[in-house]
Structures are given as structure tokens and as C-alpha cells.
Design a protein around this motif. Structure first.
Motif, PDB file in Angstrom:
ATOM      1  N   THR A 165      -0.620  -8.326  -0.956  1.00  0.00           N
ATOM      2  CA  THR A 165      -1.589  -7.617  -0.121  1.00  0.00           C
ATOM      3  C   THR A 165      -1.323  -6.122  -0.122  1.00  0.00           C
ATOM      4  O   THR A 165      -2.244  -5.303  -0.273  1.00  0.00           O
ATOM      5  N   LEU A 166      -0.054  -5.748   0.051  1.00  0.00           N
ATOM      6  CA  LEU A 166       0.276  -4.331   0.123  1.00  0.00           C
ATOM      7  C   LEU A 166       0.009  -3.627  -1.212  1.00  0.00           C
ATOM      8  O   LEU A 166      -0.523  -2.505  -1.237  1.00  0.00           O
ATOM      9  N   ASN A 167       0.358  -4.295  -2.320  1.00  0.00           N
ATOM     10  CA  ASN A 167       0.114  -3.691  -3.624  1.00  0.00           C
ATOM     11  C   ASN A 167      -1.382  -3.467  -3.853  1.00  0.00           C
ATOM     12  O   ASN A 167      -1.793  -2.455  -4.445  1.00  0.00           O
ATOM     13  N   ASP A 168      -2.181  -4.421  -3.389  1.00  0.00           N
ATOM     14  CA  ASP A 168      -3.625  -4.268  -3.523  1.00  0.00           C
ATOM     15  C   ASP A 168      -4.127  -3.078  -2.705  1.00  0.00           C
ATOM     16  O   ASP A 168      -4.960  -2.290  -3.176  1.00  0.00           O
ATOM     17  N   ARG A 169      -3.619  -2.939  -1.473  1.00  0.00           N
ATOM     18  CA  ARG A 169      -4.033  -1.821  -0.631  1.00  0.00           C
ATOM     19  C   ARG A 169      -3.596  -0.478  -1.229  1.00  0.00           C
ATOM     20  O   ARG A 169      -4.334   0.502  -1.193  1.00  0.00           O
ATOM     21  N   LEU A 170      -2.387  -0.453  -1.768  1.00  0.00           N
ATOM     22  CA  LEU A 170      -1.906   0.799  -2.364  1.00  0.00           C
ATOM     23  C   LEU A 170      -2.668   1.131  -3.645  1.00  0.00           C
ATOM     24  O   LEU A 170      -2.921   2.307  -3.949  1.00  0.00           O
ATOM     25  N   ALA A 171      -3.041   0.090  -4.412  1.00  0.00           N
ATOM     26  CA  ALA A 171      -3.776   0.336  -5.654  1.00  0.00           C
ATOM     27  C   ALA A 171      -5.168   0.885  -5.383  1.00  0.00           C
ATOM     28  O   ALA A 171      -5.733   1.596  -6.235  1.00  0.00           O
ATOM     29  N   ILE A 195      -4.438  10.654  -2.219  1.00  0.00           N
ATOM     30  CA  ILE A 195      -3.111  10.308  -1.672  1.00  0.00           C
ATOM     31  C   ILE A 195      -2.371   9.299  -2.538  1.00  0.00           C
ATOM     32  O   ILE A 195      -1.212   8.978  -2.269  1.00  0.00           O
ATOM     33  N   ARG A 196      -3.037   8.776  -3.583  1.00  0.00           N
ATOM     34  CA  ARG A 196      -2.422   7.708  -4.376  1.00  0.00           C
ATOM     35  C   ARG A 196      -1.133   8.145  -5.069  1.00  0.00           C
ATOM     36  O   ARG A 196      -0.147   7.402  -5.070  1.00  0.00           O
ATOM     37  N   PRO A 197      -1.064   9.336  -5.664  1.00  0.00           N
ATOM     38  CA  PRO A 197       0.202   9.742  -6.309  1.00  0.00           C
ATOM     39  C   PRO A 197       1.345   9.839  -5.290  1.00  0.00           C
ATOM     40  O   PRO A 197       1.206  10.403  -4.214  1.00  0.00           O
ATOM     41  N   GLY A 198       2.475   9.244  -5.628  1.00  0.00           N
ATOM     42  CA  GLY A 198       3.645   9.350  -4.773  1.00  0.00           C
ATOM     43  C   GLY A 198       3.721   8.357  -3.643  1.00  0.00           C
ATOM     44  O   GLY A 198       4.644   8.423  -2.823  1.00  0.00           O
ATOM     45  N   LEU A 199       2.754   7.402  -3.553  1.00  0.00           N
ATOM     46  CA  LEU A 199       2.829   6.394  -2.491  1.00  0.00           C
ATOM     47  C   LEU A 199       4.007   5.453  -2.743  1.00  0.00           C
ATOM     48  O   LEU A 199       4.336   5.153  -3.894  1.00  0.00           O
ATOM     49  N   PRO A 200       4.672   4.965  -1.682  1.00  0.00           N
ATOM     50  CA  PRO A 200       5.767   4.003  -1.857  1.00  0.00           C
ATOM     51  C   PRO A 200       5.267   2.735  -2.540  1.00  0.00           C
ATOM     52  O   PRO A 200       4.072   2.408  -2.495  1.00  0.00           O
ATOM     53  N   GLY A 201       6.203   1.985  -3.140  1.00  0.00           N
ATOM     54  CA  GLY A 201       5.793   0.849  -3.949  1.00  0.00           C
ATOM     55  C   GLY A 201       5.910  -0.506  -3.297  1.00  0.00           C
ATOM     56  O   GLY A 201       5.337  -1.473  -3.796  1.00  0.00           O
ATOM     57  N   ALA A 209      -2.432  -0.226   6.078  1.00  0.00           N
ATOM     58  CA  ALA A 209      -2.032  -1.154   5.018  1.00  0.00           C
ATOM     59  C   ALA A 209      -0.993  -2.148   5.532  1.00  0.00           C
ATOM     60  O   ALA A 209      -1.062  -3.360   5.244  1.00  0.00           O
ATOM     61  N   VAL A 210      -0.029  -1.669   6.312  1.00  0.00           N
ATOM     62  CA  VAL A 210       0.976  -2.560   6.891  1.00  0.00           C
ATOM     63  C   VAL A 210       0.327  -3.532   7.871  1.00  0.00           C
ATOM     64  O   VAL A 210       0.653  -4.732   7.905  1.00  0.00           O
ATOM     65  N   ALA A 211      -0.620  -3.036   8.701  1.00  0.00           N
ATOM     66  CA  ALA A 211      -1.309  -3.906   9.655  1.00  0.00           C
ATOM     67  C   ALA A 211      -2.065  -5.018   8.925  1.00  0.00           C
ATOM     68  O   ALA A 211      -2.033  -6.188   9.337  1.00  0.00           O
ATOM     69  N   THR A 212      -2.743  -4.673   7.838  1.00  0.00           N
ATOM     70  CA  THR A 212      -3.458  -5.679   7.053  1.00  0.00           C
ATOM     71  C   THR A 212      -2.492  -6.676   6.429  1.00  0.00           C
ATOM     72  O   THR A 212      -2.740  -7.892   6.419  1.00  0.00           O
ATOM     73  N   THR A 213      -1.385  -6.169   5.909  1.00  0.00           N
ATOM     74  CA  THR A 213      -0.384  -7.032   5.279  1.00  0.00           C
ATOM     75  C   THR A 213       0.173  -8.048   6.258  1.00  0.00           C
ATOM     76  O   THR A 213       0.220  -9.256   5.976  1.00  0.00           O
TER      77      THR A 213
END
Length: 527
Positions: free
Chosen positions: A416-422, A428-434, A460-464
Motif C-alpha cells: 500500500t505504501l509503495n503504491d502511495r509513494l509511486a 515531491i516524488r524525488p527523495g521520498l522515503p522508501g 499515506a501512513v493513515a491509508t496504509t
């Protein structure tokens, strides 16, 4: 209760001292084995200690568990590097496995069914107290003293517990199904036979499976050669265990554990409970700190309210199951827990701390109506000679469920988190934690992030965590379904579970449940 306090405190007190331990000993890459090694040792030894307590009595196993735990604690305090500390934590786990299962069995031996909810609630209060006091005590020791004192505080508690058990705990095993003292069998009792090949096979199977579950997706990818080898090895060992146990005269895990509907249904249901409990215990603190912005102590309080309502509900559960039956009481509890878990993803963003705390309070009350009646039901359906094995099988299934849940929900969270970060905004995408740990760490130092980036990561954490709670609700629904399909409507009650007057009255009216009666028909009595 003091013996239980050893295992309960040790599970919570060490977490807050990890930074100091790693700073002193090194080994950051493997420090997770301080928890995994202990959990593995506890889990794989539960069935073995259960059988040994049925064979040799509870007192020798309790003494062995306390001694191993105290010796392991002393060795941990003297550890010289991370490898030695992990090895000594495994030694502690060998003692913890004896304590967790045997204390629960002793409670069933000493107290009749009517009194057992109050006693079990007192044992649960030990865990509740440890969940609140453990992190605070560990933080104080880590801040103002050396981390080695975290293990040394076990010595006085263990010494007092050992003295009390040796001096004041006596088992009257002779009146629990012993042979007539005038018979030749009583004069020459058979020598106990220990299924050592079965015990080693269980060790190997459980060790390989738990290692694969704990380290998969962390130390190596899920479908990498190490992960596949561990799973394949556990499957081979499981097959070997079945063959060995079917031929053993006194198997560690006898076949009746799975042939009796009462025990097999409860084992599977509490295995699903273990899977479900990963959501609040592992992911709720992350939610409280990363989304709500709470400190570690306040985040711990949000979780600890569940451990306050759980023992209170458990202590009062007999008033429910005496009216509607054990099965219906458990169905009521797990049904309510399913609805409560489904409510978590509906919480507003960012919300207030009292909202998840209220959900945890209600969840603890629901699970108090679910878990304890089932444990009491299983313990009351067997006699003294089978109670340790039956109790250990319940705890073993719950521990395995927790390990599976940690792996499964960890994968759900990462996906879930990877999907939100992608799908984050391009600016803001460059440099986001993995991963989730890196996101949580970044939010702890939110001053280095822009307001937009911090808000997106919190969402993103709340959704995860919301998705993890949906998975936990599915596990609770699975537990409910297993009870509906497999559990008997009436839980049989063995004569050992009643008070002496109850047993005498019951014998005049009905037949006492024996080891094979349940396979043929429902038991004669129900609570």
C-alpha cells in the motif's frame, strides 16, 4: 503471577533500550533477532512443555522455566556482542515457553470453572501492567543507567517466584485419575516415555517456518532462494513430524488435539486471533506517532487502553457464557471485534488521539468475551493428564498466527505504501522515503520536510494502517466463520473442571466426558 511477570515484562521493557544496546554492542543489521529469537524459542517449545507438564507434573516444568529464564537474563546482562546477546535471548525464550503455557494450565488445575475467569483476569492484568510499565521502566533504565540492568531486574523477581513455587505449590496428582493404590500398577507405575524424536522434529519445523516468516521480506526477498529453502525445509520437517508422531507411543502433539472438534476449532480460531492482533500491536503505535503526531509515551497509551478493558471484560465473561454458552459468547465477542476493526479506516484525518483510543478500548472489551471463554472451554473439556497439552496447543497456534500475521500484514503495508509513494505528486516524488520505517523516521523529523510533503506522507501512513486494519477485520471474520462451522454448540465439561460437590452430583446424573467421548457425541454438560 510473578512467573508470568517475567515473560510479560521482558516482552515490553527491552524495546526502548534498543538504541543504547546497538550503540554499545553494534550489530544493527541483526538486532531484530533480539525479538525474533526469543519469539521463536517460546513458540517451538510450547507443545513440548505442554506434554512434559502432563507427564511429569506442572511444578517441575515451572521450576525449569524460571531457572532457565533467570540464567538467560543473567547471561544477557553479561553479553559481549550482539551474537552472544541473541543466543542468550534464545535461552530466555526456552524459559519463557515453559512459563507461558504452564502458568495458564496451573490456573485451570487449581480453580474450578466458576472461579477461573477471575483468576485468568488477574493473569491478564500482569500483561496489562507490563504493557504500560515495561516501556516506561525500560526508558528510565536506558536513560539513567546501563541497559544491562534491563535484564538484571529479572533476577529478584525470578528468585522470589522460584522460592514461592518451591515452598507453596504442591500438586495432588494422585487424585486425578491415578490407579487404585492397592493394584500392582500403582505399586509399579510405568516409566514415563518422552518422544524426543517428535520434539526435535517440532523444533526443526517451527524454527524453519518462523525464520522464513520473520526474515522474509526483511533480510531477503520473499521469493529469493533463502526464503524458498526455509519454507521447503519447514514443509519437509512437518511431514516428518506427522510420521513420527503417528508412530510414537507418547507423542508430543497427539492426534486427539486435532480430532476433537472443541480443541481443533478453538486452535484455528485463536490462530486467526493471533493474525488479527498484529494490526493494533505493531501498526497502531506507528499511526499514533506518524499521523497523530504523538510522542512514544502517548502512543503507547493509545494502545494500552486495550489491555485495560480486556481483563475487565474477561473477568465478567462468565456472566455471559453461563447464560448463552461458551460458543455464543465467543461469537458475540469476535463479531463485535470485526465491526470495531472495520470502523478504524473510517476515522477522520488527521483526527484526535481519543478516537483510536476509544476503538482500542472497545476492541479489548470484545476480545475479552472471545478469547478467555474459549480457553476455559478447552481446558474444562479435558482431564488433568491432557490439560497441559491442550493449553499449549492453543498458545502455539496463537503464536504461529502472530508470526504469519506479521509477515502477511507487513506485505500489505509495504504494498500500500509503495503504491502511495509511486503516485505521489511529481514535485515531491524525488527523495521520498522508501518504506514504512523510513517514512516514520522522516515524520519524526518533519522540520526537514515541506508542509505538503509531510501531509502527503501522513495521509499515506493513515491509508496504509487503514488497509492493515481491514485485513485484521478479515482475520476476525475468519475466526468467526471457523467457530460457526467447526465448534460444537455445547462444550463438554470434564469432572476435573467442576468443584467436588458438582462432580459428585454430576456423576449421578450423567456420564463424565472421557478422552474419546467428544468424537462420538456432544458432551453432557455445557457452560
Amino acid at each position: 503471577m510473578l512467573g508470568m511477570a517475567l515473560a510479560a515484562l521482558d516482552s515490553t521493557i527491552i524495546a526502548t533500550a534498543i538504541p543504547q544496546i546497538v550503540g554499545d554492542l553494534g550489530g544493527f543489521a541483526v538486532f531484530s533477532w533480539l525479538f525474533s529469537g526469543y519469539l521463536l524459542a517460546v513458540t517451538v517449545t510450547l507443545p513440548v512443555y505442554g506434554k512434559l507438564s502432563d507427564t511429569f507434573g506442572r511444578k517441575p516444568i515451572l521450576i525449569t522455566g524460571i531457572v532457565l529464564f533467570v540464567v538467560g537474563s543473567l547471561a544477557c546482562a553479561g553479553a559481549w556482542n550482539m551474537a552472544s546477546l541473541i543466543a542468550f535471548r534464545v535461552l530466555q525464550g526456552l524459559g519463557g515457553g515453559a512459563l507461558q503455557g504452564t502458568v495458564q494450565t496451573v490456573a485451570a488445575d487449581l480453580y474450578p470453572m466458576a472461579e477461573r475467569p477471575k483468576i485468568q483476569a488477574k493473569l491478564s492484568s500482569v500483561w496489562a501492567t507490563a504493557s504500560v510499565a515495561g516501556p516506561a521502566l525500560g526508558g528510565l533504565i536506558a536513560t539513567y543507567a546501563d541497559w544491562r540492568w534491563i535484564f538484571l531486574v529479572n533476577l529478584p523477581v525470578g528468585t522470589i517466584a522460584l522460592w514461592l513455587v518451591v515452598r507453596h505449590f504442591f500438586e495432588d496428582r494422585g487424585r486425578r485419575g491415578a490407579a487404585d493404590p492397592r493394584s500392582p500398577a500403582a505399586a509399579r507405575p510405568p516409566r514415563p516415555r518422552i518422544d524426543w524424536p517428535g520434539a526435535l522434529a517440532i523444533f526443526a519445523c517451527g524454527g524453519l517456518l518462523l525464520t522464513a516468516l520473520v526474515q522474509g521480506g526483511v533480510a531477503w526477498p520473499w521469493f529469493s532462494p533463502p526464503s524458498l529453502l526455509f519454507f521447503a525445509g519447514s514443509a519437509v520437517c512437518a511431514a516428518a513430524t506427522v510420521l513420527i508422531e503417528r508412530r510414537a507411543a507418547e507423542p508430543i502433539i497427539p492426534g486427539w488435539v486435532w480430532r476433537r472438534r472443541t480443541i481443533s476449532a478453538v486452535n484455528l480460531s485463536l490462530g486467526a486471533l493471533g493474525l488479527m492482533m498484529v494490526a493494533p500491536t505493531v501498526f497502531l503505535p506507528t499511526y499514533a506517532q506518524s499521523v497523530l503526531g504523538l510522542g512514544p509515551i502517548a502512543a503507547g497509551f493509545v494502545l494500552s487502553v486495550m489491555t485495560l478493558s480486556w481483563p475487565i471484560s474477561a473477568a465478567l465473561s462468565n456472566r455471559v457464557y453461563n447464560r448463552i454458552g461458551i460458543r455464543n459468547c465467543a461469537l458475540l465477542g469476535i463479531g463485535a471485534a470485526t465491526l470495531i476493526l472495520l470502523a478504524f479506516p473510517l476515522l477522520p484525518y488527521p483526527g484526535a488521539a481519543w478516537q483510536p483510543a476509544l476503538i482500542m478500548l472497545a476492541l479489548g472489551a470484545a476480545l475479552g468475551l472471545f478469547q478467555l471463554p474459549l480457553i476455559i472451554g478447552v481446558q474444562s473439556s479435558v482431564g488433568y493428564a491432557e490439560r497441559g497439552t491442550a493449553t499449549a496447543s492453543i498458545l502455539f497456534c496463537r503464536q504461529v498466527g502472530q508470526s504469519i500475521g506479521a509477515a502477511l500484514f507487513g506485505a500489505v503495508a509495504n504494498s500500500t505504501l509503495n503504491d502511495r509513494l509511486a503516485h505521489a505528486p511529481s514535485d515531491i516524488r524525488p527523495g521520498l522515503p522508501g518504506d514504512l520505517d523510513a517514512v516514520s523516521h522522516a515524520l519524526e523529523h518533519a522540520g526537514t520536510l515541506t508542509a505538503h510533503t509531510a501531509d502527503y506522507l501522513r495521509r499515506a501512513v493513515a491509508t496504509t494502517v487503514g488497509h492493515v486494519y481491514l485485513g485484521a477485520a478479515a482475520a476476525a471474520a475468519l475466526s468467526l466463520l471457523l467457530l460457526l462451522l467447526l465448534a460444537p454448540r455445547r462444550f463438554p465439561v470434564h469432572a476435573d473442571a467442576r468443584t467436588a460437590p458438582e462432580s459428585e452430583a454430576a456423576e449421578a446424573a450423567t456420564e463424565t466426558t472421557d478422552a474419546g467421548a467428544e468424537a462420538a457425541a456432544p458432551g453432557p454438560a455445557e457452560k
